[in-house]
Design a protein around this motif. Sequence first.
Motif, mmCIF file in Angstrom:
data_model
loop_
_atom_site.group_PDB
_atom_site.id
_atom_site.type_symbol
_atom_site.label_atom_id
_atom_site.label_comp_id
_atom_site.label_asym_id
_atom_site.label_seq_id
_atom_site.Cartn_x
_atom_site.Cartn_y
_atom_site.Cartn_z
ATOM 1 N N HIS A 1 0.831 -1.202 0.000
ATOM 2 C CA HIS A 1 0.000 0.000 0.000
ATOM 3 C C HIS A 1 0.871 1.260 0.000
ATOM 4 O O HIS A 1 0.589 2.229 -0.729
ATOM 5 N N GLU A 2 1.952 1.265 0.790
ATOM 6 C CA GLU A 2 2.841 2.408 0.862
ATOM 7 C C GLU A 2 3.561 2.632 -0.470
ATOM 8 O O GLU A 2 3.701 3.775 -0.942
ATOM 9 N N ARG A 3 4.022 1.530 -1.106
ATOM 10 C CA ARG A 3 4.690 1.671 -2.410
ATOM 11 C C ARG A 3 3.730 2.259 -3.447
ATOM 12 O O ARG A 3 4.106 3.151 -4.214
ATOM 13 N N GLU A 4 2.517 1.737 -3.475
ATOM 14 C CA GLU A 4 1.564 2.236 -4.471
ATOM 15 C C GLU A 4 1.145 3.675 -4.160
ATOM 16 O O GLU A 4 0.906 4.472 -5.065
ATOM 17 N N ARG A 5 1.092 4.018 -2.859
ATOM 18 C CA ARG A 5 0.783 5.397 -2.499
ATOM 19 C C ARG A 5 1.881 6.345 -2.985
ATOM 20 O O ARG A 5 1.596 7.406 -3.555
ATOM 21 N N ARG A 6 3.155 5.956 -2.794
ATOM 22 C CA ARG A 6 4.266 6.796 -3.263
ATOM 23 C C ARG A 6 4.253 6.900 -4.791
ATOM 24 O O ARG A 6 4.489 7.981 -5.368
ATOM 25 N N TYR A 7 3.975 5.767 -5.473
ATOM 26 C CA TYR A 7 3.942 5.781 -6.938
ATOM 27 C C TYR A 7 2.823 6.708 -7.447
ATOM 28 O O TYR A 7 3.014 7.495 -8.385
ATOM 29 N N ALA A 8 1.660 6.629 -6.777
ATOM 30 C CA ALA A 8 0.536 7.491 -7.199
ATOM 31 C C ALA A 8 0.866 8.962 -6.984
ATOM 32 O O ALA A 8 0.552 9.812 -7.822
ATOM 33 N N ALA A 9 1.539 9.268 -5.839
ATOM 34 C CA ALA A 9 1.919 10.664 -5.581
ATOM 35 C C ALA A 9 2.892 11.170 -6.631
ATOM 36 O O ALA A 9 2.786 12.300 -7.116
ATOM 37 N N GLU A 10 3.876 10.337 -7.003
ATOM 38 C CA GLU A 10 4.836 10.740 -8.026
ATOM 39 C C GLU A 10 4.152 10.954 -9.373
ATOM 40 O O GLU A 10 4.464 11.917 -10.096
ATOM 41 N N GLU A 11 3.240 10.052 -9.731
ATOM 42 C CA GLU A 11 2.521 10.199 -10.996
ATOM 43 C C GLU A 11 1.684 11.483 -11.005
ATOM 44 O O GLU A 11 1.644 12.213 -12.000
ATOM 45 N N ARG A 12 1.026 11.759 -9.859
ATOM 46 C CA ARG A 12 0.223 12.983 -9.788
ATOM 47 C C ARG A 12 1.104 14.225 -9.903
ATOM 48 O O ARG A 12 0.749 15.196 -10.567
ATOM 49 N N GLN A 13 2.280 14.187 -9.275
ATOM 50 C CA GLN A 13 3.173 15.335 -9.334
ATOM 51 C C GLN A 13 3.694 15.564 -10.745
ATOM 52 O O GLN A 13 3.759 16.697 -11.239
ATOM 53 N N ARG A 14 4.103 14.453 -11.441
ATOM 54 C CA ARG A 14 4.586 14.593 -12.816
ATOM 55 C C ARG A 14 3.487 15.161 -13.727
ATOM 56 O O ARG A 14 3.727 16.057 -14.550
ATOM 57 N N ALA A 15 2.287 14.610 -13.573
ATOM 58 C CA ALA A 15 1.184 15.097 -14.411
ATOM 59 C C ALA A 15 0.866 16.567 -14.108
ATOM 60 O O ALA A 15 0.598 17.355 -15.012
ATOM 61 N N ALA A 16 0.903 16.933 -12.811
ATOM 62 C CA ALA A 16 0.632 18.339 -12.454
ATOM 63 C C ALA A 16 1.692 19.270 -13.023
ATOM 64 O O ALA A 16 1.389 20.361 -13.505
ATOM 65 N N ASP A 17 2.989 18.835 -12.979
ATOM 66 C CA ASP A 17 4.066 19.676 -13.539
ATOM 67 C C ASP A 17 3.870 19.869 -15.039
ATOM 68 O O ASP A 17 4.036 20.984 -15.567
ATOM 69 N N GLU A 18 3.572 18.782 -15.752
ATOM 70 C CA GLU A 18 3.370 18.896 -17.205
ATOM 71 C C GLU A 18 2.171 19.787 -17.527
ATOM 72 O O GLU A 18 2.215 20.609 -18.447
ATOM 73 N N LEU A 19 1.088 19.628 -16.729
ATOM 74 C CA LEU A 19 -0.097 20.449 -16.965
ATOM 75 C C LEU A 19 0.192 21.930 -16.680
ATOM 76 O O LEU A 19 -0.253 22.818 -17.405
ATOM 77 N N ALA A 20 0.978 22.205 -15.632
ATOM 78 C CA ALA A 20 1.342 23.588 -15.322
ATOM 79 C C ALA A 20 2.177 24.207 -16.428
ATOM 80 O O ALA A 20 1.996 25.360 -16.796
ATOM 81 N N ALA A 21 3.122 23.421 -16.986
ATOM 82 C CA ALA A 21 3.949 23.933 -18.090
ATOM 83 C C ALA A 21 3.085 24.254 -19.310
ATOM 84 O O ALA A 21 3.271 25.280 -19.970
ATOM 85 N N LEU A 22 2.133 23.359 -19.612
ATOM 86 C CA LEU A 22 1.238 23.611 -20.743
ATOM 87 C C LEU A 22 0.374 24.855 -20.502
ATOM 88 O O LEU A 22 0.166 25.669 -21.403
ATOM 89 N N ASN A 23 -0.125 25.019 -19.269
ATOM 90 C CA ASN A 23 -0.936 26.207 -18.971
ATOM 91 C C ASN A 23 -0.111 27.483 -19.080
ATOM 92 O O ASN A 23 -0.596 28.518 -19.542
ATOM 93 N N ALA A 24 1.177 27.415 -18.636
ATOM 94 C CA ALA A 24 2.050 28.594 -18.758
ATOM 95 C C ALA A 24 2.271 28.956 -20.213
ATOM 96 O O ALA A 24 2.253 30.125 -20.596
ATOM 97 N N SER A 25 2.518 27.931 -21.074
ATOM 98 C CA SER A 25 2.700 28.193 -22.507
ATOM 99 C C SER A 25 1.442 28.811 -23.107
ATOM 100 O O SER A 25 1.503 29.750 -23.908
#
Length: 490
Positions: free
Chosen positions: A320-344
């Motif tokens: 559960h802890e591994r999958e929680r960390r993986y989900a957090a990392e995936e959410r962070q990567r997706a949020a960073d990419e979405l923020a870059a697209l919104n800035a552009s």
Amino acid sequence: MTFISYAQNAEDVLLWRALGRIENGFYIDVGANDPVEHSVTKAFYDAGWRGINVEPLPVHVAAFDEQRPGDVNLAVAAGSADGELTLYDVPSVRGWASPQQDVAEMHRAEGHAVAELKVPVRTLSAICAEHVRGEIHFLKIDVEGFEGEVLRGMDFARWRPWILVIEATLPGKRETNHEAWEHLVTSQRYRFAWFDGLNRYYVADEHAELREHFGIQPNVFDAFISWHLDRAWNDGKRLQGALEETQGRLAEQARQTWDATQRAEQEAQQAAAEARRADWEAGRAGRAEARSAELEESLRIAGEAQQRAEQDRLRVAEAHERERRYAAEERQRAADELAALNASLAQLQDSHQQLSDWAGGIERRLIASEAWAQELGQRLQDMHHSTSWKITRPLRAAGSVVHALRRPQLARRIVTRLTANEKLRRLLIPVLLRNPKLQQRVSTSIAAIKLDPPQQAPAGIDVPDQLKGLPASVRVVLADLQRARSKQEN
């Protein structure tokens, strides 16, 4: 509708501005290179147009055959005569293939590997004779320095593309090279319309009205976005969907882990309850040693079951802890990419707004300047036709004369000439003698103009006090007149 531009320098935006109203048009792309990236004709193909793609590299033509089945795709080079030539390709940079050996040497000098291959050559006239059945709405030529040879192989008297788009710079440089081939175009009743920094545009004389669509670069009023930005937006949408899907999958896995943990805890509790019940029964019944051994075995089994349940619980918690960390990392990567697209997107919108504000300011200043010029012209015309202007015309002329007479040199010359005139002197002097006040004023004025101060009368001449302000020459003349008059009276 937003126009998606695939061309590297927005050439398709300018062409669409001039030709977008035409349905099912026809184009010829010499040096087509790629069916999508940096393609001048991709947007027109998607809009229902069809045409001919001339590309000498077979690997590139295969992509056209796959993605442009409605076009005529030819794996040949265009030249001044049918035959064969050596093509110099730069595999590391798509679109740099050229038949020019000096261009290949330039790429080698810059450190690029160059491959040589033989390709067939056909003239544009022969290609048109075989495949063209109607109007050619535009012809685009991008052959890395070989433009002159391509133009020499075209019969512009028979085939009349409405618009020509020809690359006019050296490969990979800002330096222009159109002087070597432009006469091949302008001598065939084509007129230059626009230079976009990379290509020169020419319009046939019989379609001169199309030139009005050129003269300004692509801008926000063309309502277009680049293919790269459109693809980035779509990628952002796909990433958002993938993120939501991952979050759902992780939530399901967390639920399953929780259920497994609950089941393990229930099994452990049941084993402990059985152990306690066995112990209670052993103490109460006072069973024999065999029963005691049996109970001990049951306790041992229950303990092992509890240990297994605890281990399962720990494994489930770790998963559960591994999958929680993986989900957090995936959410962070997706949020960073979405923020870059919104800035552009925000930056592009700011640029569009600034261009719109600038164009609006220019338009307002032009309107204000035109209104001011019209008002000033009307006021000047009204003044010239007014009654006061006509009435004061003599006064203005007199003012000019007075202004001229105020010049000391001119007034002095006029007075000198008048006082030297013998007839005028004989006419005026008697009048002045009869009117002493007028005589004094005239004398003073002449002296002031000539800057001739009063002089003493010559000896033996009796001058009245009222004539003492006159110059000596005038007083001498007056004395002579007096003596002559006295003699006549005697």
